[in-house]
Design an enzyme around this catalytic site. Structure first.
Site, PDB file in Angstrom:
ATOM      1  N   LYS A 136      14.172   1.190  -1.892  1.00 27.95           N
ATOM      2  CA  LYS A 136      14.635   2.286  -1.036  1.00 27.95           C
ATOM      3  C   LYS A 136      14.901   1.799   0.382  1.00 27.95           C
ATOM      4  O   LYS A 136      15.874   2.167   1.019  1.00 27.95           O
ATOM      5  CB  LYS A 136      13.502   3.321  -0.934  1.00 27.95           C
ATOM      6  CG  LYS A 136      13.785   4.592  -1.644  1.00 27.95           C
ATOM      7  CD  LYS A 136      12.697   5.623  -1.356  1.00 27.95           C
ATOM      8  CE  LYS A 136      11.367   5.084  -1.424  1.00 27.95           C
ATOM      9  NZ  LYS A 136      10.203   5.333  -1.170  1.00 27.95           N
ATOM     10  N   ASP A 145       9.373  -2.651   5.409  1.00 25.27           N
ATOM     11  CA  ASP A 145      10.720  -2.065   5.410  1.00 25.27           C
ATOM     12  C   ASP A 145      11.312  -2.047   6.812  1.00 25.27           C
ATOM     13  O   ASP A 145      12.528  -2.094   6.979  1.00 25.27           O
ATOM     14  CB  ASP A 145      10.694  -0.647   4.834  1.00 25.27           C
ATOM     15  CG  ASP A 145      10.703  -0.681   3.312  1.00 25.27           C
ATOM     16  OD1 ASP A 145      11.434  -1.508   2.749  1.00 25.27           O
ATOM     17  OD2 ASP A 145       9.953   0.086   2.688  1.00 25.27           O
ATOM     18  N   GLU A 157      13.500   7.057   5.957  1.00 28.17           N
ATOM     19  CA  GLU A 157      13.069   6.748   4.581  1.00 28.17           C
ATOM     20  C   GLU A 157      11.687   7.358   4.358  1.00 28.17           C
ATOM     21  O   GLU A 157      10.800   7.205   5.203  1.00 28.17           O
ATOM     22  CB  GLU A 157      12.998   5.226   4.406  1.00 28.17           C
ATOM     23  CG  GLU A 157      12.486   4.819   3.046  1.00 28.17           C
ATOM     24  CD  GLU A 157      12.113   3.331   2.945  1.00 28.17           C
ATOM     25  OE1 GLU A 157      12.430   2.553   3.865  1.00 28.17           O
ATOM     26  OE2 GLU A 157      11.493   2.968   1.932  1.00 28.17           O
ATOM     27  N   ASP A 204       4.614  12.478  -5.838  1.00 33.98           N
ATOM     28  CA  ASP A 204       3.300  12.095  -5.299  1.00 33.98           C
ATOM     29  C   ASP A 204       2.759  13.259  -4.467  1.00 33.98           C
ATOM     30  O   ASP A 204       3.495  13.823  -3.640  1.00 33.98           O
ATOM     31  CB  ASP A 204       3.420  10.901  -4.325  1.00 33.98           C
ATOM     32  CG  ASP A 204       3.875   9.617  -5.013  1.00 33.98           C
ATOM     33  OD1 ASP A 204       3.863   9.583  -6.256  1.00 33.98           O
ATOM     34  OD2 ASP A 204       4.240   8.663  -4.291  1.00 33.98           O
ATOM     35  N   ILE A 205       1.501  13.574  -4.659  1.00 32.36           N
ATOM     36  CA  ILE A 205       0.918  14.691  -3.907  1.00 32.36           C
ATOM     37  C   ILE A 205       1.032  14.432  -2.407  1.00 32.36           C
ATOM     38  O   ILE A 205       1.415  15.297  -1.636  1.00 32.36           O
ATOM     39  CB  ILE A 205      -0.564  14.885  -4.303  1.00 32.36           C
ATOM     40  CG1 ILE A 205      -0.631  15.434  -5.721  1.00 32.36           C
ATOM     41  CG2 ILE A 205      -1.273  15.827  -3.334  1.00 32.36           C
ATOM     42  CD1 ILE A 205      -2.025  15.610  -6.260  1.00 32.36           C
ATOM     43  N   LYS A 238      19.407   5.446 -19.697  1.00 31.16           N
ATOM     44  CA  LYS A 238      18.827   6.791 -19.827  1.00 31.16           C
ATOM     45  C   LYS A 238      18.805   7.523 -18.483  1.00 31.16           C
ATOM     46  O   LYS A 238      18.359   6.968 -17.467  1.00 31.16           O
ATOM     47  CB  LYS A 238      17.400   6.668 -20.375  1.00 31.16           C
ATOM     48  CG  LYS A 238      17.357   6.205 -21.830  1.00 31.16           C
ATOM     49  CD  LYS A 238      17.934   7.293 -22.720  1.00 31.16           C
ATOM     50  CE  LYS A 238      17.842   6.943 -24.195  1.00 31.16           C
ATOM     51  NZ  LYS A 238      18.571   7.925 -25.033  1.00 31.16           N
ATOM     52  N   CYS A 291       1.677 -19.300  13.905  1.00 30.35           N
ATOM     53  CA  CYS A 291       0.424 -18.605  14.213  1.00 30.35           C
ATOM     54  C   CYS A 291      -0.777 -19.381  13.673  1.00 30.35           C
ATOM     55  O   CYS A 291      -1.141 -20.393  14.247  1.00 30.35           O
ATOM     56  CB  CYS A 291       0.483 -17.166  13.712  1.00 30.35           C
ATOM     57  SG  CYS A 291      -0.641 -16.116  14.630  1.00 30.35           S
ATOM     58  N   GLN A 343      -2.638 -23.133  14.731  1.00 38.66           N
ATOM     59  CA  GLN A 343      -4.075 -23.387  14.861  1.00 38.66           C
ATOM     60  C   GLN A 343      -4.496 -24.510  13.903  1.00 38.66           C
ATOM     61  O   GLN A 343      -5.279 -25.396  14.262  1.00 38.66           O
ATOM     62  CB  GLN A 343      -4.842 -22.084  14.579  1.00 38.66           C
ATOM     63  CG  GLN A 343      -4.439 -20.964  15.553  1.00 38.66           C
ATOM     64  CD  GLN A 343      -5.113 -19.628  15.265  1.00 38.66           C
ATOM     65  OE1 GLN A 343      -5.783 -19.470  14.243  1.00 38.66           O
ATOM     66  NE2 GLN A 343      -4.916 -18.664  16.151  1.00 38.66           N
ATOM     67  N   ARG A 388      -6.005 -13.135  16.952  1.00 39.09           N
ATOM     68  CA  ARG A 388      -7.262 -12.938  17.678  1.00 39.09           C
ATOM     69  C   ARG A 388      -7.731 -14.216  18.354  1.00 39.09           C
ATOM     70  O   ARG A 388      -8.474 -14.185  19.310  1.00 39.09           O
ATOM     71  CB  ARG A 388      -8.388 -12.559  16.698  1.00 39.09           C
ATOM     72  CG  ARG A 388      -8.364 -11.153  16.260  1.00 39.09           C
ATOM     73  CD  ARG A 388      -9.685 -10.683  15.652  1.00 39.09           C
ATOM     74  NE  ARG A 388      -9.454  -9.294  15.288  1.00 39.09           N
ATOM     75  CZ  ARG A 388      -8.949  -8.914  14.130  1.00 39.09           C
ATOM     76  NH1 ARG A 388      -8.667  -9.807  13.206  1.00 39.09           N
ATOM     77  NH2 ARG A 388      -8.732  -7.648  13.886  1.00 39.09           N
ATOM     78  N   HIS A 430       5.045 -15.176  16.214  1.00 43.05           N
ATOM     79  CA  HIS A 430       5.717 -15.025  14.920  1.00 43.05           C
ATOM     80  C   HIS A 430       7.231 -14.945  15.100  1.00 43.05           C
ATOM     81  O   HIS A 430       7.792 -13.846  15.179  1.00 43.05           O
ATOM     82  CB  HIS A 430       5.210 -13.762  14.216  1.00 43.05           C
ATOM     83  CG  HIS A 430       3.806 -13.863  13.750  1.00 43.05           C
ATOM     84  ND1 HIS A 430       3.461 -14.396  12.526  1.00 43.05           N
ATOM     85  CD2 HIS A 430       2.652 -13.541  14.365  1.00 43.05           C
ATOM     86  CE1 HIS A 430       2.141 -14.379  12.395  1.00 43.05           C
ATOM     87  NE2 HIS A 430       1.627 -13.857  13.505  1.00 43.05           N
ATOM     88  N   GLU A 449       9.409 -15.311  13.024  1.00 44.34           N
ATOM     89  CA  GLU A 449      10.075 -14.735  11.841  1.00 44.34           C
ATOM     90  C   GLU A 449      10.435 -13.257  12.008  1.00 44.34           C
ATOM     91  O   GLU A 449      11.223 -12.722  11.245  1.00 44.34           O
ATOM     92  CB  GLU A 449       9.220 -14.941  10.585  1.00 44.34           C
ATOM     93  CG  GLU A 449       7.931 -14.133  10.490  1.00 44.34           C
ATOM     94  CD  GLU A 449       6.719 -14.824  11.128  1.00 44.34           C
ATOM     95  OE1 GLU A 449       6.909 -15.688  12.014  1.00 44.34           O
ATOM     96  OE2 GLU A 449       5.579 -14.483  10.741  1.00 44.34           O
TER      97      GLU A 449
HETATM   98  N1  GLN Z   1      -6.299 -15.732  12.011  1.00 51.01           N
HETATM   99  C1  GLN Z   1      -5.659 -16.251  13.184  1.00 51.01           C
HETATM  100  C2  GLN Z   1      -5.967 -15.407  14.412  1.00 51.01           C
HETATM  101  O1  GLN Z   1      -6.388 -14.298  14.292  1.00 51.01           O
HETATM  102  C3  GLN Z   1      -4.161 -16.345  12.976  1.00 51.01           C
HETATM  103  C4  GLN Z   1      -3.486 -15.041  12.861  1.00 51.01           C
HETATM  104  C5  GLN Z   1      -2.127 -15.104  12.233  1.00 51.01           C
HETATM  105  O2  GLN Z   1      -1.739 -16.093  11.642  1.00 51.01           O
HETATM  106  N2  GLN Z   1      -1.373 -14.014  12.301  1.00 51.01           N
HETATM  107  O3  GLN Z   1      -5.783 -15.851  15.500  1.00 51.01           O
END
Ligand code: GLN
Length: 539
Positions: free
Chosen positions: A23, A77, A147, A154-155, A194, A388, A392, A469, A514, A516
């Protein structure tokens, strides 16, 4: 056709029969088409579950957590919405029942309901409509596509559907399209498609007072005329609005093109009285063509702990696809369960990959395998991208094996570690709650001159999305740098390490953020592009 005078149009996307019908993808693909007709499109998701957001949900249950600029932890999504359109979303584009109930209950506690009995109708439905109205004001657009998560019947989805029924009355049916994504299964024994499940899920919608005007039929086989007729008649939908959505052969990015061929955007514009030109899809077609017909291929290993789940690293896989298309190549993805690398056998498992990517993650499971994969990439000069947790892990590996800091680790995995090269962020030290408690959202990074990161990005200041974190422990900075570890990007005040790389390596880059979440089909992320380029050079 006269252009409607109503300032905004609304499309609601519901799903029937089973979950996982795509969807979100259908909504996003429609967004692509409408945007390429020159309309301003905004997408949002209503998720009927009671979690306040997916941030605390296990990837096994919910796939990837997609992070927005403002730090909202949302459903994957929203990643499709941002990748398929030019919209940049915020926490207002992701609403769960948990948030709705949280608001209603705090209003009740404050006495806002003046002693009235608080009920699903009207109080919960009013709150849902408030969300629709406030988003319309906050992000004005020509078309707001909403969406509704889950499956009709679903209830927990009922209050959303009821709110939509009321909303249609308020804004006028000429300004609303309800698009139902349904499954038309092929039954082998009968040798035919169907329509009954679709009939039944539409009957359910009609019970609630909603009549979809468009049916998106997910099917493995072509929808022949008689099946279309049947669906049209029993589901009370015009024949031309019965849209076939066959499983795409090669790439999800074919979806807008397929829906365009079926005339979906034309029907939607007609229903909404929008007189706009045809969608200009040339650039999209070129991208899809590069995805489907790559000139060469490159083998990339992703070493993660949720590797068997299709959706856990969704944005990473998409970013690889974008970067590969930009480099005229296709990706042969080698998904490696990090735990299988724990006994130091990367020579056999990673021997013929051209690049190694270590994604983010939480918890100790699989970390030693990721460290081994990273070591292999460093020692064998295999292009490496760490995201991320990947950064580390690269830090831990370098500290242990190059700087000989025995037992170096992250405080996340070993709170007693002799060398906590990764430790808890200062602002995290007093946090006890789990939800939305990390360093989240977009923060600036300054990139050091003369580094590979600077070259790849082509700029010295970037803004990237975060969700973590723990951080690099600056107490170890000199020791690591002395051995060729480069801190190529930090927060503007220099206290947080954001990007690292290695000297004497063709491409070893890792980031605390990140990337991505910011890659788009025709705008691949520089870190991914650089990684693919280097991997191609390593083939
Ligand atoms: N676990 C790691 C942190 O909290 C990396 C977090 C992650 O990869 N999004 O810093």
């Amino acid at each position: 056709m006269a252009k409607s005078t109503h300032p905004m149009k609304y499309i609601f996307v519901t799903g029937g029969v089973v979950s996982s019908l795509g969807k979100g993808l259908a909504a996003a693909a429609l967004g692509t088409l409408l945007e390429n007709r020159g309309l301003k499109v905004v997408l949002q998701k209503f998720d009927p579950y009671l979690n306040v957001d997916p941030g605390t949900m296990n990837p096994f249950q919910h796939g990837e957590v997609y992070v927005l600029d403002d730090g909202a932890e949302t459903d994957l999504d929203l990643g499709h919405y941002e990748r398929f359109t030019s919209s940049v979303l915020s926490r207002s584009n992701s609403t769960t029942s948990g948030q709705i109930y949280e608001t209603v209950l705090s209003k009740e506690r404050r006495g806002d309901y003046l002693g009235n009995t608080v009920q699903v109708i009207p109080h919960v439905t009013d709150e849902i409509k408030n969300r629709l109205r406030s988003l319309s004001k906050e992000q004005p657009c020509d078309i707001l596509i909403t969406e509704i998560g889950g499956t009709t019947g679903d209830i927990e989805g009922l209050p959303f559907l009821e709110a939509i029924r009321q909303f249609v009355l308020e804004v006028g049916p000429q300004n609303v399209v309800i698009m139902h994504v349904t499954l038309v299964p092929f039954i082998k024994a009968a040798g035919e498609l169907k329509t009954k499940p679709s009939q039944q899920s539409i009957a359910k919608l009609r019970e609630i007072g909603l009549q979809p005007q468009v049916l998106i039929c997910r099917t493995e086989h072509p929808l022949e005329e008689d099946v279309r007729q049947k669906l049209s008649m029993f589901c009370n939908v015009p024949l031309e609005a019965v849209v076939e959505a066959r499983d795409v052969d090669h790439s999800i990015y074919e979806m807008p093109l397929m829906l365009q061929r079926e005339g979906l955007d034309e029907i939607v514009c007609e229903l909404l009285h929008l007189d706009v030109p045809q969608a200009k899809m040339a650039e999209w077609i070129r991208f899809v063509d590069r995805v489907i017909h790559p000139k060469k291929r490159v083998k990339i290993a992703v070493v993660g702990k949720y590797i068997e789940l299709q959706d856990a690293y969704k944005s990473i896989y998409e970013s690889l696809t974008h970067a590969a298309a930009a480099n005229d190549c296709g990706i042969d993805l080698v998904r490696i369960d990090a735990e299988t690398l724990e006994d130091w056998n990367p020579e056999t498992i990673l021997k013929d990959v051209a690049g190694v990517l270590v994604p983010g993650g939480f918890g100790e499971r699989g970390v030693e395998g990721k460290i081994n994969a990273t070591r292999f990439a460093r020692e064998h000069k295999v292009p490496f991208l760490g995201l991320c947790l990947g950064m580390q892990v690269a830090t831990i590996e370098f500290a242990r094996n190059v700087c000989k800091l025995e037992g170096a680790n992250s405080a996340e995995f070993d709170p007693e570690a002799q060398h906590s090269v990764i430790h808890l962020l200062e602002e995290q030290k007093d946090v006890t709650g789990k939800g939305a408690s990390m360093r989240l959202g977009t923060w600036p990074t300054l990139i050091k001159e003369g580094t590979k990161a600077r070259k790849v990005y082509g700029t010295n200041e970037i803004r990237e999305r975060h969700r973590h974190r723990y951080e690099f422990n600056l107490a170890y900075r000199e020791q690591l740098e002395a051995k060729g570890f480069v801190i190529s990007g930090t927060s503007p005040d220099g206290t947080l390490v954001e990007l690292i790389e290695l000297q004497d390596h063709p491409y070893f880059l890792a980031c605390q953020f990140h990337p991505e979440f910011q890659s788009k089909p025709n705008h691949p992320h520089p870190l991914f592009s650089g990684f693919i380029q280097a991997s191609l050079a390593n083939c």
